[in-house]
Design a protein around this motif. Sequence first.
Motif, short mmCIF file in Angstrom:
data_model
loop_
_atom_site.label_atom_id
_atom_site.label_comp_id
_atom_site.label_asym_id
_atom_site.label_seq_id
_atom_site.Cartn_x
_atom_site.Cartn_y
_atom_site.Cartn_z
N LEU A 153 0.84 -1.21 0.00
CA LEU A 153 0.00 0.00 0.00
C LEU A 153 0.87 1.25 0.00
O LEU A 153 0.60 2.22 -0.72
CB LEU A 153 -0.92 0.00 1.23
CG LEU A 153 -2.13 -0.92 1.18
CD1 LEU A 153 -2.78 -1.00 2.57
CD2 LEU A 153 -3.16 -0.43 0.18
N ARG A 167 -0.69 4.79 -1.30
CA ARG A 167 -1.89 4.83 -0.44
C ARG A 167 -1.45 4.94 1.01
O ARG A 167 -1.58 4.03 1.82
CB ARG A 167 -2.76 3.61 -0.71
CG ARG A 167 -3.37 3.64 -2.11
CD ARG A 167 -3.88 2.30 -2.59
NE ARG A 167 -4.98 1.78 -1.78
CZ ARG A 167 -5.63 0.65 -2.06
NH1 ARG A 167 -5.29 -0.04 -3.16
NH2 ARG A 167 -6.60 0.22 -1.29
N ARG A 225 -2.32 6.77 3.72
CA ARG A 225 -3.22 6.73 4.88
C ARG A 225 -3.60 5.30 5.24
O ARG A 225 -3.61 4.93 6.43
CB ARG A 225 -4.47 7.55 4.60
CG ARG A 225 -4.23 9.05 4.54
CD ARG A 225 -5.53 9.80 4.39
NE ARG A 225 -5.30 11.25 4.34
CZ ARG A 225 -6.26 12.15 4.20
NH1 ARG A 225 -7.53 11.75 4.09
NH2 ARG A 225 -5.97 13.43 4.17
N GLU A 226 -3.92 4.50 4.22
CA GLU A 226 -4.26 3.10 4.49
C GLU A 226 -3.06 2.35 5.05
O GLU A 226 -3.20 1.52 5.96
CB GLU A 226 -4.75 2.44 3.21
CG GLU A 226 -6.04 3.01 2.67
CD GLU A 226 -6.37 2.46 1.30
OE1 GLU A 226 -6.78 1.30 1.21
OE2 GLU A 226 -6.19 3.21 0.30
#
Length: 614
Positions: A188, A193, A195-196
Amino acid sequence: GDGDGDGDGDGDGGDDDARSLERRASRLASVGSGPSLESADPCEAVAAAWLALRESGRSGRAAHPPGSAAGAAALPHPGLVALGDALAADESLGVSDAASTRGITTAASEAAAAAAAAAAPDPLGPGARVVGWSAAAEAAHMAGDAAVALRHTRGALKALGALGWGSTDKGSARGHERRVRIVAAEALLSIGRGREATAAFGALNDATESPRTLRGLATCLDGGEGSSRSGREGRVAALKKAASLAPNAPRPLAELGWAMLRNGGDGSGARATRLLERAAELTATGEGSVPPDVEAKLGVARWTEAGDAGEAALQSCARGRGPNTAHASLLAAAAVRGPFRSLAFAYLARMYDVADDASRAEKCRSQALSLDPADPIAGPDECASRGDDHAYVARTCRDALRAKPRCLWAAVRLAPAEARLGDHEAAVSALQTVLRSAPDSSAAWEALGAAYDALNRHSAALKAYSRAIDIERERAGSGSSTNLIDDPGGSRVFASVRSGRIMHQMGAVRESIAAYEHALAVAPGHTAALLGLAEAELGRARLAAGRGAPGVAIAAAERAAEAATRSSLSTGTDAPKRTAVKLIGDAAMVVARCRDPSLAIAPAREERDAVASE
């Protein structure tokens, strides 16, 4: 374990599933010559993939950073493709079995189905599916294909959910699930990505703190270009904790040294060099060689340490050859495929520049930009070397922004290049994109102000300049340093001077003077700021004289004359000196008229006569 001592399957004993699953994999196929990835039997292909990873090492070890040649070789691409085909075939077996139970059957169809079932390979059991999807995820992750790795981790987690192991295996199942989730979080992060990834690493670290999860959190805190002080400090703190949990693991030491180097500050080069030398020593002992990313970071650290020591040390470092030199480390990193290869070429170019080897410097910069058009060292250096060729600089910056739309250095340099070429809107668009991901970059805000300025959008320019100045004030107040490798930083004197000019044109004389004084507080002899201050003070003097306040007018005119006199003492072209002399004369005239009002009559009469004659 994998011999790294870094936790989560890297030699700390925290990932017990490896040994048990290897035993399971070995029993999946009973073939005398050993399992093959090319086998039509999914069980045999999965066993072969798992055993290959066991031999070469799994993800997380120091020798296998994602995207490196060593990482990709753990399970070569043809093997990874074959494993994916085997897992897809296993899924199709499940679908066909389900379909065969529906519809009307006859004796003949049942016989045909029975014959087909006897000829078909057995479907994977739940444990084998976990092994297969996990192996595929880790292999893709090490090869640098984060999107594929993420997709395979979903398959592994689905298989884990369907797994019905006995009570003795529950610990291994949990350990295996944790490892899969770590690979998913790292994937991720690799695809942006953040934040994830942060949430995933946070949950994993809250459950069980380990060096690998701490390293993941540290990377999440790294905002790269324009990163905040709190993010940089948080990253160093997380890596220090990771290093304390695994003092003999090279990867936390290497990443801690790199984080300290990027943060800058007094002695950062020396501290980073010691940490990276220790990491290199540990990997050379455990793996037989130093990973190329560690070599690249060590070369940069040695170069930075030499630069901190002065010009003589830098010259010596640039010409140094042989073992334990910056040149040797960078050369080793440049020779092997990996994510830091472009950085190695970029710093080799700097070394050759200092050593007066312009030909090699140019070749290395060109190679760095061919590998990564957005390289944060080679790109700015190339723009600086071709500074007068604005079309070339703009083209270089556009290439970087195509490769990385949020590339800060490219957007910042594109603005003035486009301004000279007349395309200011393109500069505004690029800078706005960058600022969405790096809102604390004072350099980007200043460049955005310049682009708006060129478009005569003065209100927008003032807001952008003001934001750039405020960011630098906050950094100065908190004692924060700029990320030396990613963001050029600076005191934003240009933003202050241009703000003063715009506000003077808008009639806000007091605010204009404050802007010039701010610039001079940072750069006391700045010629443009001194001339701007002289013009603003002269404007204030004239306004005061017109309103019948001679004392205020004289004081302002004297300050104008003082600023103009200081600017005339600066070195450079004589054009500013002529402007300064004129300002000194105008200021003296204001003072004379205030002290002898009769001097103001003649100019007024001359002006009326001129109007009448027209």
